[in-house]
Each structure stands twice: as structure tokens, then as C-alpha cells.
Write an enzyme that holds these catalytic residues in place. Structure first.
Site, short mmCIF file in Angstrom:
data_model
loop_
_atom_site.label_atom_id
_atom_site.label_comp_id
_atom_site.label_asym_id
_atom_site.label_seq_id
_atom_site.Cartn_x
_atom_site.Cartn_y
_atom_site.Cartn_z
N TRP A 153 47.10 -70.99 -50.60
CA TRP A 153 46.33 -71.15 -49.36
C TRP A 153 47.38 -71.11 -48.25
CZ3 TRP A 153 45.92 -74.42 -45.10
CH2 TRP A 153 44.75 -74.29 -44.36
N LYS A 194 40.07 -76.13 -52.16
CA LYS A 194 39.40 -77.32 -52.67
C LYS A 194 40.04 -78.61 -52.20
CE LYS A 194 36.43 -79.50 -55.20
NZ LYS A 194 35.08 -79.60 -54.64
N CYS A 247 46.82 -74.71 -52.60
CA CYS A 247 47.75 -74.01 -53.47
C CYS A 247 47.69 -74.60 -54.88
CB CYS A 247 49.20 -74.05 -52.99
SG CYS A 247 49.40 -73.34 -51.36
N HIS A 272 17.71 -85.22 -26.11
CA HIS A 272 18.85 -85.45 -25.21
C HIS A 272 19.72 -84.21 -25.10
CE1 HIS A 272 17.77 -89.65 -24.92
NE2 HIS A 272 17.58 -89.63 -26.23
N LYS A 298 27.19 -77.57 -45.86
CA LYS A 298 27.08 -76.68 -47.03
C LYS A 298 26.79 -75.26 -46.58
CE LYS A 298 28.59 -78.64 -49.53
NZ LYS A 298 29.00 -79.99 -49.62
N ASN A 300 53.74 -76.03 -52.69
CA ASN A 300 52.51 -76.44 -52.03
C ASN A 300 52.90 -77.44 -50.96
OD1 ASN A 300 49.89 -77.23 -51.38
ND2 ASN A 300 49.73 -78.65 -53.12
N GLY A 301 52.35 -77.30 -49.75
CA GLY A 301 52.67 -78.24 -48.69
C GLY A 301 53.36 -77.54 -47.53
N ARG A 337 42.01 -73.94 -55.64
CA ARG A 337 42.88 -74.66 -54.71
C ARG A 337 43.38 -73.77 -53.57
NH1 ARG A 337 44.53 -79.59 -57.12
NH2 ARG A 337 46.00 -79.80 -55.41
N GLU A 394 25.30 -83.02 -43.97
CA GLU A 394 25.80 -82.46 -45.22
C GLU A 394 25.13 -81.10 -45.50
OE1 GLU A 394 28.23 -82.91 -47.02
OE2 GLU A 394 27.76 -82.11 -48.98
N GLU A 440 29.92 -73.65 -44.76
CA GLU A 440 31.08 -73.29 -45.58
C GLU A 440 30.75 -72.22 -46.62
OE1 GLU A 440 32.90 -76.32 -48.08
OE2 GLU A 440 30.99 -77.33 -48.31
O1 M6R Z 1 38.83 -84.36 -52.06
P1 M6R Z 1 38.15 -84.97 -50.87
O2 M6R Z 1 36.85 -85.62 -51.22
O3 M6R Z 1 39.04 -85.89 -50.10
O4 M6R Z 1 37.82 -83.75 -49.91
C1 M6R Z 1 37.29 -83.96 -48.64
C2 M6R Z 1 36.77 -82.68 -48.04
O5 M6R Z 1 37.81 -81.74 -47.90
C3 M6R Z 1 35.65 -82.06 -48.88
O6 M6R Z 1 34.60 -82.96 -49.05
C4 M6R Z 1 35.11 -80.78 -48.19
O7 M6R Z 1 34.50 -81.11 -47.00
C5 M6R Z 1 34.15 -80.04 -49.12
N1 M6R Z 1 34.64 -78.71 -49.35
C6 M6R Z 1 32.79 -79.87 -48.57
O8 M6R Z 1 31.94 -79.24 -49.46
#
Ligand code: M6R
Length: 619
Positions: free
Chosen positions: A79, A614, A2, A512, A493, A105-106, A27, A489, A496
């Protein structure tokens, strides 16, 4: 999670709020809404608009049903937590008389009790959110608080459980905007005759770079001529001012189609900036935000890295480097799991919390748990003054500048740099490495920006590959040693951004179980370690042959000149030479570009993938 903007000043409030929401939309983008306090025929009035979906829907609504001119207002981009992403659940929420507007937010954990209480008192709630109760409670507390909105907010906060940022306006307090925070972010922007309350500095960076950090459990009242901060009991608190060291251009696309593309391209600079000023004239590594004494660092007998998502992958890579350089055992744990398994922590445990935003709730709660157990906490963070660095014993800031795209790119590479620096610093302090060994490693790190830039210059075939594979439903990623977290990673990517079912595996685990997934033409990306580590390298070459023999389409990322892999790669992506431990700095880049190109070719929103936000400020 948010985005919140509150404004009081001399400019058209709606323009300021909408501009802030555009910058904060990363956000959350399930719905958006605004409210302004304006002069009506019979005195001050409050009016708002809100719409489900992205900000563009709200913009359309505002063009069809404009709001009156005003200089006080607030806005929200959501969000969704409580209640689906509908017009009715969008913020702001209003009290029954339409005099109070609140954005949030929260999560308010005791909202059901409060809701029942309000309903019993005859209040009709119109949404399914936890937020709406706050609007009604504020309205009820306004008169008993002497028509002081900040006091009403303090009284209401005293009744709320959970994590929240709240920002409110009241038509009968037309010159103030009031905010409150508890375990959720809120920053004050201080301009000339104007003030802002935003989830992060991006919300006001177009107007001012002067800001005030807020502590936990504080209420802030902003007016055109000043800011007052108190705790929930009303005791005035010192306002901690800071200057934002990046400008509005850093938060704009600057001609790029997506923020993600811009941020991928910014990586050489972000890495260079994160390395800047870390070596003294005598060649010694210095980490000046390291507020722990050398004695404390010498007594560390275990390191635990806590992080989420991409930052967790950075932590996994850190384990290989830090253990190798310092001989201190390193555990890496998902922040969301950490405190639920009763981890063994002592005064000699160093917990490293990695977070780009510095606000991730899982990481923050894990950090607090560690501190309760008397462990020391060092934060690696990209956001000055965020909660995680504020609550840590030491901080190493990454200097990546704002990361707006939801998918982390430059944050990852700069987190790696910070982890390497912490590892080398510990090795230096504890005498685990000779000075010239550390110097040699620092020189290799110093070459990284150039190597990353070189990698970026070679990405056209990778983009082409992404476009060619746009209809794939599954992709696997394999790696060994530090290449394993790189594979994780790469898979993250792709998941997401492109909604492709992607998995990363340690190549050695293939036999395995996961090898059963291999079928004709399944794309498998393999991260090959440099040939200078023959033990690792040759094993993965065998793994490539094993999957190819079963029909996989192999996409191989290998170091320049690694001729041993050529025969087994359907697509070969060369990366410049770096030592094995540092190879993730270049090997990750093609995976970012690949996922971005594939998602783009599918016509997906690269910067704002579905269901995500984010900064994940709820657990
Ligand atoms: O702000 P942060 O680094 O704590 O965020 C952690 C994860 O939410 C963040 O890295 C998330 O996995 C990314 N969207 C991945 O691209």
C-alpha cells in the site's frame, strides 16, 4: 498496510511466499514483489521480481520470467506511501551490489536525511521510496557487524525514526531471514524445520499454527532450526509463543465469490462465538480477559471510546447502551483526532480502544496518549497478541475469526457484542442493574445469532435492490438514536465498496440543512427504530414523510410488523424484533448486503476496493 512474508525452510520458498502474499493481499495491493536466495554458478545469489498492480501481475511476470529454485525468500504486497505504485517503487528493494533485499511496512520519517547521506557517499538510489535507504544501510553495516545480518539490522534500526516492520535477506547469510519491528506488526510462524516472518498469521497459517509474538523495538532472526529475538541493543528477549486458534479454512473463500460475502454469512457464528463462555453457572456475567479489579471499575467516572472507521461506529452505538445501563458518561472520539485536542483524562477515566486488527496506528497512538495521562485502557480486539491488546490494561477479545475483506462486517457485529458485554459487566460490578435485569438483557443478546441468521435468510430483495441501483451516484442514509451510527456505517460501506457518494445523517438534523440535498428519485435509506420506542419511532416516520414529499425514493429498514411505515416506503426491508439498543445487530446486515451487491453489479473488486488496505498501520 502492506503484507510481508519471509521464509526459511525446506519447501520451495517462492511457492510459500506467493501463497502467503495471496493471503495477505488484503493489506495492500498497489504492487507486489518477491526475492529468493539461491545457489548460482559462483555461490549464493539473490534474485527478485516485482510489478506494479495486484498480485496477479507479479504472478504473470513470474510465469514469463521464472526465478530459480530456492528455500529462502521474502515477498511484499504494497500500500503505497512514499513513491507512487510503480514497478520501480515496488518492494523488495536491493542494495547496489544486489546482495541484500528488504521489504518494509510503515514510514521511515528520517529517510530524507539518510538518503542525502547515502547520495553524498556516492550511492545511486533507484526508487522514490523511504525503504530503499535500508537496503543500502544494511549492505554497509554487514561487514562491520561480522557478517551477521541480525546485528546489521540492529545497527540500522538504531538510525531509523518512524514506524516500521522490516524483513531482509542477504546472499552472504543464505540461511537466515531477519526482521525488525517498531510500531508496526510482525509475527513469527514456527514450523518443523522452517520458520516464517509475516505481517499477520494468515501469511503462514497454511503451514503452521504455532507462532511467536514480537514486542516493540525487537529484531528477530529466523533459521530452519530456531528463532532468536533481541531488542535493538542486542539483549536477548523472551519469545512469547502462542497457538493460532483458527485454521487455514477460515482464511479461504470456501466457495464464496468474495470474502466479504463469506464474512457476512459468518456473522451469526461470529456473534455466537463472541458471546460464548461469558456467563457463569450462577448466571453472572464474567469477562475473564478483564484484568482490572472490581474496585478499579467502580471508580471509573468517565469512559472515552477511541476507534476508527467501522470500529468508531461500533463505539457510537456503545455510548447509547453503556450510558443507559451504567449511567457513566461516555465520549466517543475518532482515534486520529483524540490526542491532538488535549483530552481531559484522569486515573478514573476508562478508555475503550476498539480495533479489529489491533494494529491501527491512529488507535494505537491514541491509546498510548491515554496511558501517558494515567487513564486505564480496555481493548476490544479480534486479533490475539496484536499491539493494541498487548499495550492495554484489559482486553475483551471478539471471536470473529479472520476478517479478510477490506470492508468490515463481522468485526462490526462482534465489536457491538463486546461493547454490550462491557456495558453490562460495568453495570453488574457497580450495582447499577439488578441481577435479573442483566440476565434478561443477556438472554436477548443470546438470541442475536438466530435473529441475524433470520435476517440473512431474507436478503434476496436487498441484493436485487443493490443491482437495480448500480448506476446511482448518490445515496443518503438516515437514522435516529442507535440507528444514526447504523446509517453512518451503511454510508461508509457504500462509499468504500461502490465509490458512491453516500452520507449518513441523524434524521433529526435533516431540517437543519441536509434536506436541501433531497431531489426527485434520490435513494434514501432510513433505519427505523422499533415501534416499542414510540417517541423515536413516530419522529422518524414523520422524517420519512418529509423526504418522500420532496421526491426521495425511500428504502426503509423496519422491524417485522411495523405497519406504520408501510405506506411511506418505496422499498421495505423487514428485520426481526430486538430491543432498540440491540437493533443494530440486525439493521446493519441489509446495509452490508446492499453495498456488496451494488459494488458487485458495478463490476468492482468487492474485497479489495481502490486506495484502501485492511489494516491501517500508518497515521
Ligand atoms: O482494524 P481496525 O478495526 O482498527 O480498523 C479500523 C478501520 O480502519 C476499519 O474499520 C475500516 O473503516 C473498515 N475498512 C471499514 O469497512
Amino acid at each position: 498496510m502492506c503484507g510481508i512474508v519471509g521464509y526459511v525452510g525446506g519447501k520451495p520458498a517462492l511457492d510459500v511466499v506467493m501463497e502467503g502474499l495471496r493471503r495477505l493481499e488484503y493489506r495492500g495491493y498497489d504492487s507486489a514483489g518477491v526475492a529468493v536466495v539461491h545457489v548460482g554458478a559462483d555461490g549464493y545469489r539473490l534474485d527478485g521480481r516485482k510489478k506494479a498492480g495486484k498480485l496477479a501481475n507479479l504472478e504473470k511476470e513470474l510465469s514469463e520470467r521464472p526465478l530459480p529454485a530456492a528455500t529462502v525468500g521474502l515477498g511484499h504486497t504494497r500500500w503505497a506511501t512514499h513513491g507512487g505504485p510503480t514497478d520501480g517503487n515496488a518492494h523488495p528493494h536491493f542494495d547496489s551490489a544486489g546482495r541484500v533485499a528488504v521489504v518494509h511496512n510503515g514510514i521511515i520519517e528520517n529517510y530524507a536525511v539518510l538518503r542525502a547521506e547515502l547520495t553524498a557517499a556516492g550511492v545511486e538510489l533507484r526508487s522514490e521510496t523511504d525503504t530503499e535507504v535500508v537496503a543500502h544501510l544494511l549492505a554497509a553495516q554487514f561487514e562491520p557487524s561480522g557478517r551477521d545480518l541480525a546485528e546489521a539490522m540492529r545497527r540500522v534500526c538504531g538510525r531509523l525514526r518512524g514506524a516500521f516492520t522490516l524483513v531482509a535477506v542477504h546472499a552472504d547469510a543464505p540461511d537466515v531471514v531477519v526482521g525488525a519491528r517498531l510500531n508496526s506488526p510482525l509475527v513469527v510462524g514456527v514450523g518443523d524445520g522452517e520458520a516464517f516472518l509475516c505481517s499477520d498469521v494468515a501469511g503462514f497459517i497454511g503451514h503452521t499454527r504455532e507462532a511467536i509474538e514480537l514486542g516493540q523495538a525487537q529484531v528477530v532472526e529466523v533459521r530452519r532450526d530456531g528463532v532468536t529475538v533481541t531488542d535493538f541493543a542486542g539483549v536477548q528477549q523472551e519469545a512469547r509463543h502462542f497457538h493460532v486458534d483458527w485454521d487455514v479454512k477460515a482464511a479461504e473463500k470456501s466457495g464464496y465469490e468474495h470474502f466479504m460475502l463469506k464474512e457476512i454469512d459468518e456473522q451469526p457464528q461470529a456473534v455466537a462465538d463472541t458471546l460464548l463462555g461469558r456467563v457463569s453457572a450462577s448466571g453472572k456475567l464474567v469477562l475473564d480477559e478483564m484484568r482490572m479489579s472490581e474496585d478499579e471499575l467502580r471508580s471509573v467516572d468517565k469512559i472515552v471510546v477511541i476507534a476508527a472507521g467501522t470500529a468508531f461506529h461500533a463505539g457510537l452505538i456503545a455510548k447509547y447502551a453503556v450510558e443507559h445501563w451504567t449511567r457513566i458518561p461516555v465520549e466517543v472520539e475518532l482515534a486520529s483526532e483524540f490526542r491532538y485536542r488535549d483530552p481531559i483524562l484522569t486515573r478514573d477515566t476508562l478508555v475503550i480502544a476498539i480495533s479489529q486488527s489491533g494494529e491501527t496506528a491512529d488507535t494505537l497512538m491514541a491509546l498510548r496518549h491515554a496511558r501517558e495521562q494515567h487513564a486505564r485502557v480496555l481493548a476490544i480486539c479480534n486479533t490475539n497478541g496484536a499491539t493494541i491488546p498487548r499495550e492495554s490494561d484489559a482486553v475483551v477479545y471478539t471471536h470473529g475469526g479472520p476478517e479478510i475483506a477490506v470492508a468490515s462486517t463481522k468485526a462490526f457485529l462482534t465489536q457491538l457484542i463486546a461493547c454490550y458485554l462491557v456495558g453490562l459487566y460495568l453495570a453488574q460490578v457497580r450495582g447499577e442493574k439488578y441481577e435479573d435485569e442483566i440476565k434478561a438483557l443477556l438472554a436477548q443478546l443470546a438470541s442475536a445469532p438466530e435473529k441475524i441468521a433470520e435476517t440473512l435468510g431474507r436478503m434476496e430483495p436487498v441484493r436485487e435492490l443493490g443491482r437495480a441501483l448500480k448506476d446511482e451516484g448518490r445515496v443518503l442514509f438516515l437514522g435516529r438514536h442507535v440507528g444514526f451510527p447504523v446509517a453512518l456505517e451503511g454510508a461508509l460501506k457504500l462509499k468504500e465498496l461502490a465509490y458512491v457518494h453516500a452520507e449518513g445523517f441523524a434524521a433529526g438534523e435533516l431540517k437543519h440543512g441536509p434536506i436541501a440535498l433531497i431531489e426527485q428519485d434520490l435513494p434514501v435509506v432510513v433505519v427505523v427504530p422499533p415501534p416499542s420506542r414510540p417517541l423515536l419511532h413516530d419522529k422518524i416516520v414523520s422524517n420519512i414523510q418529509e423526504i418522500r414529499a420532496r421526491g426521495a425514493k425511500t428504502i426503509v429498514i423496519a422491524q417485522d410488523g411495523d405497519s406504520a411505515v408501510e405506506a411511506y416506503a418505496d422499498t421495505l426491508i423487514w428485520v426481526p424484533e430486538l430491543p432498540t439498543l440491540l437493533q443494530p445487530l440486525v439493521a446493519t446486515v441489509p446495509l452490508q448486503v446492499f453495498a456488496c451487491a451494488l459494488a458487485d453489479a458495478k463490476g468492482l473488486d468487492v474485497d479489495q476496493p481502490r486506495n484502501l488496505a485492511k489494516s491501517v498501520t500508518v497515521e
